[in-house]
Write an enzyme that holds these catalytic residues in place. Structure first.
Site, PDB file in Angstrom:
ATOM      1  N   LYS A  28       0.833  -1.204   0.000  1.00  0.00           N
ATOM      2  CA  LYS A  28       0.000   0.000   0.000  1.00  0.00           C
ATOM      3  C   LYS A  28       0.867   1.253   0.000  1.00  0.00           C
ATOM      4  O   LYS A  28       0.666   2.180  -0.793  1.00  0.00           O
ATOM      5  CB  LYS A  28      -0.944  -0.001   1.200  1.00  0.00           C
ATOM      6  N   ARG A  98      -3.621   2.953   8.028  1.00  0.00           N
ATOM      7  CA  ARG A  98      -3.857   1.795   7.175  1.00  0.00           C
ATOM      8  C   ARG A  98      -2.692   0.820   7.237  1.00  0.00           C
ATOM      9  O   ARG A  98      -1.527   1.224   7.190  1.00  0.00           O
ATOM     10  CB  ARG A  98      -4.067   2.229   5.725  1.00  0.00           C
ATOM     11  N   GLY A 107      -7.956  -7.555   3.922  1.00  0.00           N
ATOM     12  CA  GLY A 107      -8.771  -7.602   5.128  1.00  0.00           C
ATOM     13  C   GLY A 107      -8.169  -8.323   6.305  1.00  0.00           C
ATOM     14  O   GLY A 107      -8.787  -8.417   7.362  1.00  0.00           O
ATOM     15  N   MET A 109      -5.489  -7.514   8.079  1.00  0.00           N
ATOM     16  CA  MET A 109      -4.954  -6.625   9.114  1.00  0.00           C
ATOM     17  C   MET A 109      -5.858  -5.411   9.228  1.00  0.00           C
ATOM     18  O   MET A 109      -6.784  -5.227   8.438  1.00  0.00           O
ATOM     19  CB  MET A 109      -3.506  -6.259   8.807  1.00  0.00           C
ATOM     20  N   ARG A 342      -2.468  -1.755  -6.433  1.00  0.00           N
ATOM     21  CA  ARG A 342      -1.664  -2.941  -6.179  1.00  0.00           C
ATOM     22  C   ARG A 342      -1.992  -3.970  -7.254  1.00  0.00           C
ATOM     23  O   ARG A 342      -3.050  -3.888  -7.893  1.00  0.00           O
ATOM     24  CB  ARG A 342      -1.935  -3.523  -4.796  1.00  0.00           C
ATOM     25  N   HIS A 458     -14.871  -8.576   1.004  1.00  0.00           N
ATOM     26  CA  HIS A 458     -13.908  -9.461   1.659  1.00  0.00           C
ATOM     27  C   HIS A 458     -14.160 -10.912   1.269  1.00  0.00           C
ATOM     28  O   HIS A 458     -13.235 -11.655   0.907  1.00  0.00           O
ATOM     29  CB  HIS A 458     -14.000  -9.283   3.177  1.00  0.00           C
ATOM     30  N   ARG A 566       0.033 -48.428  -9.847  1.00  0.00           N
ATOM     31  CA  ARG A 566       0.022 -49.250  -8.634  1.00  0.00           C
ATOM     32  C   ARG A 566      -0.790 -50.518  -8.897  1.00  0.00           C
ATOM     33  O   ARG A 566      -2.001 -50.454  -9.070  1.00  0.00           O
ATOM     34  CB  ARG A 566      -0.583 -48.469  -7.473  1.00  0.00           C
ATOM     35  N   SER A 777      13.229 -44.160  -9.322  1.00  0.00           N
ATOM     36  CA  SER A 777      12.093 -43.269  -9.117  1.00  0.00           C
ATOM     37  C   SER A 777      11.909 -43.080  -7.618  1.00  0.00           C
ATOM     38  O   SER A 777      11.743 -44.059  -6.887  1.00  0.00           O
ATOM     39  CB  SER A 777      10.815 -43.846  -9.731  1.00  0.00           C
ATOM     40  N   THR A 780       8.580 -40.503  -2.696  1.00  0.00           N
ATOM     41  CA  THR A 780       8.809 -39.556  -1.593  1.00  0.00           C
ATOM     42  C   THR A 780       7.779 -39.655  -0.481  1.00  0.00           C
ATOM     43  O   THR A 780       8.023 -39.147   0.619  1.00  0.00           O
ATOM     44  CB  THR A 780       8.870 -38.117  -2.126  1.00  0.00           C
ATOM     45  N   ASP A 782       6.806 -42.547   1.038  1.00  0.00           N
ATOM     46  CA  ASP A 782       7.434 -43.458   2.007  1.00  0.00           C
ATOM     47  C   ASP A 782       8.813 -42.966   2.431  1.00  0.00           C
ATOM     48  O   ASP A 782       9.228 -43.193   3.573  1.00  0.00           O
ATOM     49  CB  ASP A 782       7.538 -44.864   1.410  1.00  0.00           C
ATOM     50  N   CYS A 845       7.826 -40.023  -8.055  1.00  0.00           N
ATOM     51  CA  CYS A 845       6.437 -40.416  -8.295  1.00  0.00           C
ATOM     52  C   CYS A 845       5.548 -40.257  -7.067  1.00  0.00           C
ATOM     53  O   CYS A 845       4.412 -40.718  -7.057  1.00  0.00           O
ATOM     54  CB  CYS A 845       6.361 -41.848  -8.817  1.00  0.00           C
ATOM     55  N   TYR A 865      12.225 -36.473 -14.719  1.00  0.00           N
ATOM     56  CA  TYR A 865      10.786 -36.245 -14.764  1.00  0.00           C
ATOM     57  C   TYR A 865      10.209 -36.184 -13.351  1.00  0.00           C
ATOM     58  O   TYR A 865      10.825 -36.636 -12.377  1.00  0.00           O
ATOM     59  CB  TYR A 865      10.081 -37.354 -15.559  1.00  0.00           C
TER      60      TYR A 865
END
Length: 889
Positions: A28, A98, A107, A109, A342, A458, A566, A777, A780, A782, A845, A865
């Protein structure tokens, strides 16, 4: 809070700052400074820096040395520039206080208007303006805002008095309340404030300013602001700036007003001014949704010269910032003042369309356009919608404030929305209007419905940012928050009743409707935009898919392969589960082989469908992963069944013997910690015939399709390898079966066998494993579990929310990849694996493959990938491009 080295200056006048000082002056303050320097009509004022806020927190909520002196000197200069005196009985200076963080937090703050009014200056304001009603209206507004923000008085205490007054006067709107009534209400408001805070309402304007600045600083760490930052992943150590601005008034008559506008439609991206205007009103009336506003076009009709000036300024600001702007303005007695500019929050569709248009218009290039759209926001494009076959009656209609449809049970307060979500219920948060204090309930609810407010209220702005459906300004709603009822015409609904809202049309339906997922086919404008992303990214994007339908959907959304299929999900189908259980219960190799022979045709059919759907692209099929007991009834259930059968039918009955045999086998398979027990590759080593059947199914399907002239590319993935020997044995076994089938079929088929890296040890010995694997591969999900020692299913429902709240964890590690721990293991695995096996193909994966910051980390690791669920493929495509361009890291 740790504070870095700060400058010795805490206050900057608007003509001393510019747009580059956003981190210091907040969005602002930087916007007001930039507009001032550009010569636009901005009321004079100054900004207290974010560094002052951080010092305030570091000093246990004490102003840093020198701040109050700088503010006092700035107020002296402001008096000189305006020709007014702060606190004077003649020509008093009034200001707004402000908040403003470096990024928009609409909205979240606090702001206080009309500061400087007291029992004496209100009389001077009335004399100066010749408008007693306006003066007392301004004073009551100040008391309401100050008492709520600074003294903690609930707004409802004041709003209820205003409702009683309007009822007594027989009026419908605040604008119809006369001066004497406002004067009487002001006295009542001061009494309410005194009774609630045990102190008289402050009359010293310097004290008012001091307390207001403190309150705005405090609002940075309000619950709603913290909830908003958590949801949007914003840091806690930014702080907020505070702008002190000379007041201009939109509530001085019909030639005055206030408005909020966007330089383009934030819902659709249409190149046209989009906004709302309220005559004879102050700014909070629009933003807070207290009154339902009119369209900006009404200003064009009532004050064409003002509208023309505003439209010209809006166009100049958009070109200056090279982005769509969110503008706040006030008209005081026919004179236009700009109060804010803004970068505008916008829906995902609008963001993409605007980015495309700005490139076409020559304002930005493709690279910058790719950075203008949040990758995560693309999820909004796949919102649910009402099934067109549904027959329904529209109960009422409001403004289409945020797209998408949602069905849920009515709740009337934010806390209830949170509680009901924790109970697994779907809710629609219904409010007269939302306030920043409702943000946690808005996060929990499926959608938001308000009786007041417009497309810039808001509720609308926050819902759009969250990607949640919202219908606002639905004036037909009669909400009784005490009785917890919702009246629509002659119909009364209660809390817990089902409703459906359509944020795209503004319709409200008083029942639960069937919703359908959005089409998987990409619209042409999104396809074009993602095509730009594909031109620059180096990471390929694959998908996780277990069925031909999922595979086709992933392909339509741009997936370049299947990174995870799977096979265990295939075993769970109704006609197959008895055979799977027969295989598990078999007590001889021969019996097990017979059962597997029955499963083989099913598996072959499964693999054929997925390979056919993805012809020309790689398909990674993971061999059976979970422990066998997951395919059998639970131990507790069987114990109850067997006990009942023994008591009711006796131990000699066939039913008892059959279920007792199952019980014994389940007891044999039962493990104290099945997550680390007989599962993944360990299962295939102990029962090699299971993996052999699956591999045979894969290659019989592939060879059949190959014989039909289709280009099929199967990849076999061994799960959970942790040692070189495990990889060596499972690789050799899988290869032997594959080669046997290929030889039998007489087809030339290329294939690869690799492993899923999902154990810390596998990362640490990746070089040895790579000697026997053709690809890696990262699993992530587990890998995160085994690195942290967290059970995902338990942790996310128990302690992780507390860890996030206490900042023990910055992010949920199952949603955002943990770079310091899990990421370090991944980096080790990549380095070791490619050292031993140059050119080793490596991907990921887990669901992290569709989370933007995790995708950026995968790019940094030079993975080949990422693979994610089909609907997250567009997200990953854009995130991969942004990572390649250095827009996210």
């Amino acid at each position: 809070m740790i504070v870095s080295k700060v400058s010795t200056r805490f206050v900057y006048f608007f003509d001393e700052g510019d747009a580059s000082m956003r981190d210091l002056l907040g969005g602002k303050g930087a916007g007001l400074a930039e507009m001032t320097r550009a010569g636009f009509p901005v009321p004079p004022g100054f900004t207290i820096t974010t560094e002052a806020c951080l010092c305030f927190y570091a000093g246990d909520s004490v102003f840093p040395p020198g701040l109050q002196e700088e503010v006092a000197a700035a107020m002296d200069r402001l008096e000189a520039e305006t020709g007014k005196t702060f606190g004077a009985n003649s020509n008093p200076l009034l200001v707004s206080v402000r908040s403003g963080a470096r990024v928009s937090m609409p909205g979240m703050m606090d702001t206080i208007l009309n500061l400087g009014l007291n029992d004496e200056t209100v009389k001077s304001l009335a004399d100066l303006t010749g408008n007693e009603r306006f003066a007392w209206d301004a004073y009551r507004r100040f008391i309401m805002m100050f008492a709520h923000v600074v003294l903690g008085v609930p707004k409802e205490k004041f709003e209820d008095r205003i409702k009683d007054c309007k009822r007594r006067l027989g009026t419908q709107s605040d604008a119809q309340i006369d001066a004497e009534s406002w004067k009487e209400l002001t006295r009542e408001f001061k009494a309410i404030a005194r009774n609630h805070s045990a102190r008289a309402f402050p009359q010293d304007v310097r004290e008012q300013l001091d307390l207001a600045i403190r309150a705005v600083f405090d609002s940075w760490n309000s619950k709603r602001a913290i909830d908003y930052r958590r949801f949007n992943k914003l840091p806690d150590d930014w702080g907020t700036a505070v702008s002190i601005v000379e007041m201009v008034f939109g509530n001085m008559g019909d030639d005055s007003g206030t408005g909020v506008a966007f330089t383009r439609d934030p819902n659709t991206g249409e190149r046209a001014l989009f906004g709302e205007y309220l005559r004879n009103a102050q700014g909070e009336d629009v933003v807070a949704g207290i009154r339902t506003p009119e369209k900006i076009s009404d200003l064009q009709q009532s004050q064409p010269q003002v509208y023309a000036q505003f439209a010209q300024i809006a166009s100049k600001l958009e070109h200056h910032y090279r982005d769509v702007q969110d503008l706040e303005f006030t008209v005081e007695r026919g004179k236009l003042y700009m109060l804010q500019t803004r970068s505008a929050k916008r829906s995902a569709e609008a963001a993409v369309r605007i980015a495309l248009d700005l490139v076409t218009e020559g304002i930005i290039d493709k690279k910058e356009a790719l950075g203008r759209v949040s990758a995560a926001s693309l999820d909004q494009l796949f919102h649910a919608r009402i099934n067109p076959r549904e027959q329904f009656e529209t109960a009422c209609k409001g403004l289409n404030a945020s797209p998408g449809a949602a069905s849920g049970q009515i709740v009337f307060d934010a806390d209830a929305a949170v509680e009901w979500k924790e109970q697994g219920k779907q809710t629609i948060l219904v409010r007269v209007e939302t306030t920043p204090d409702d943000v946690h309930g808005m996060i929990a609810a499926r959608g938001i419905l308000t009786a007041k407010g417009g497309a810039t209220s808001h509720a609308a702005v926050v819902a759009r940012g969250m990607g949640k459906p919202c219908v606002a300004g639905c004036e037909a709603l009669q909400i009784d928050r005490r009785a917890k009822t919702l009246g629509i015409g002659d119909r009364t609904l209660h809390e817990g009743d089902w409703i459906t809202i359509d944020g795209g049309t503004g319709k409200v339906i008083a029942k639960k409707l069937q919703l359908i997922d959005p089409p998987s086919e990409l619209p042409s404008w999104l396809s074009k935009f993602l095509g730009w992303a594909d031109e620059v990214r180096s990471l390929e994007v694959w998908a996780n898919a277990d069925t031909p339908q999922d595979a086709r959907k992933a392909r339509e959304l741009g997936a370049a392969g299947i990174g995870l299929c799977r096979t265990e999900h295939m075993f769970m189908q109704r006609e197959r589960l008895p055979i799977v259980q027969e295989m598990i219960l078999a007590d001889t190799p021969r019996a097990r082989a017979d059962a597997l022979a029955q499963l083989l045709p099913f598996q072959r059919e499964d693999f054929q469908g997925i390979l056919e759907a993805m012809q020309g692209l790689p398909v990674t099929i993971r061999l059976l992963d979970p422990p066998l007991h997951e395919f059998l009834p639970s131990l507790e259930t069987l114990l109850v069944e067997v006990t009942e059968l023994r008591l009711q039918k006796g131990v000699e009955s066939i039913a008892f013997k059959e279920r007792n045999a199952v019980l014994r086998r389940v007891q044999q398979l039962h493990e104290q910690n099945p997550m680390l027990g007989l599962r993944v590759c360990r299962l295939g080593i102990v029962y090699p015939e299971i993996y052999a059947m699956q591999v045979r199914g894969i290659f019989e399907a592939a060879c059949k399709l190959k014989a039909q002239g289709l280009d099929v590319r199967p990849l076999v993935m061994i799960p959970g390898v942790g040692t070189e020997e495990e990889m060596q044995q499972t690789f050799a076994a899988a290869r032997a079966v594959a080669d046997e089938v290929v030889t039998e079929s007489g087809c030339a088929l290329e294939y690869e066998i690799g492993t899923m890296i999902e154990l810390p040890r596998a990362c640490l010995v990746a070089g040895r494993i790579a000697e026997h694997a053709q690809f890696f591969s990262f699993g992530t999900n587990d890998l995160t579990q085994t690195t942290y020692g967290y059970s995902r299913d338990d942790a996310e429902a128990s302690f992780i929310p507390h860890y996030l709240e206490k900042r023990i964890l910055k992010d949920d590690p199952f949603q955002v990849l943990d770079r310091a721990g899990v990421g370090a293991l991944m980096r080790t695995a990549v380095d070791l694996g490619r050292s031993a096996h140059p050119g080793l193909k490596i991907g990921i994966c887990g669901e992290h493959g569709g989370e933007p910051s995790s995708v950026a980390f995968c790019h940094a690791l030079a993975l080949n990938y990422v693979s994610c669920s089909p609907y997250r493929v567009p997200i990953a495509r854009l995130a991969a491009a942004q990572a390649a361009l250095g827009l996210i890291t």
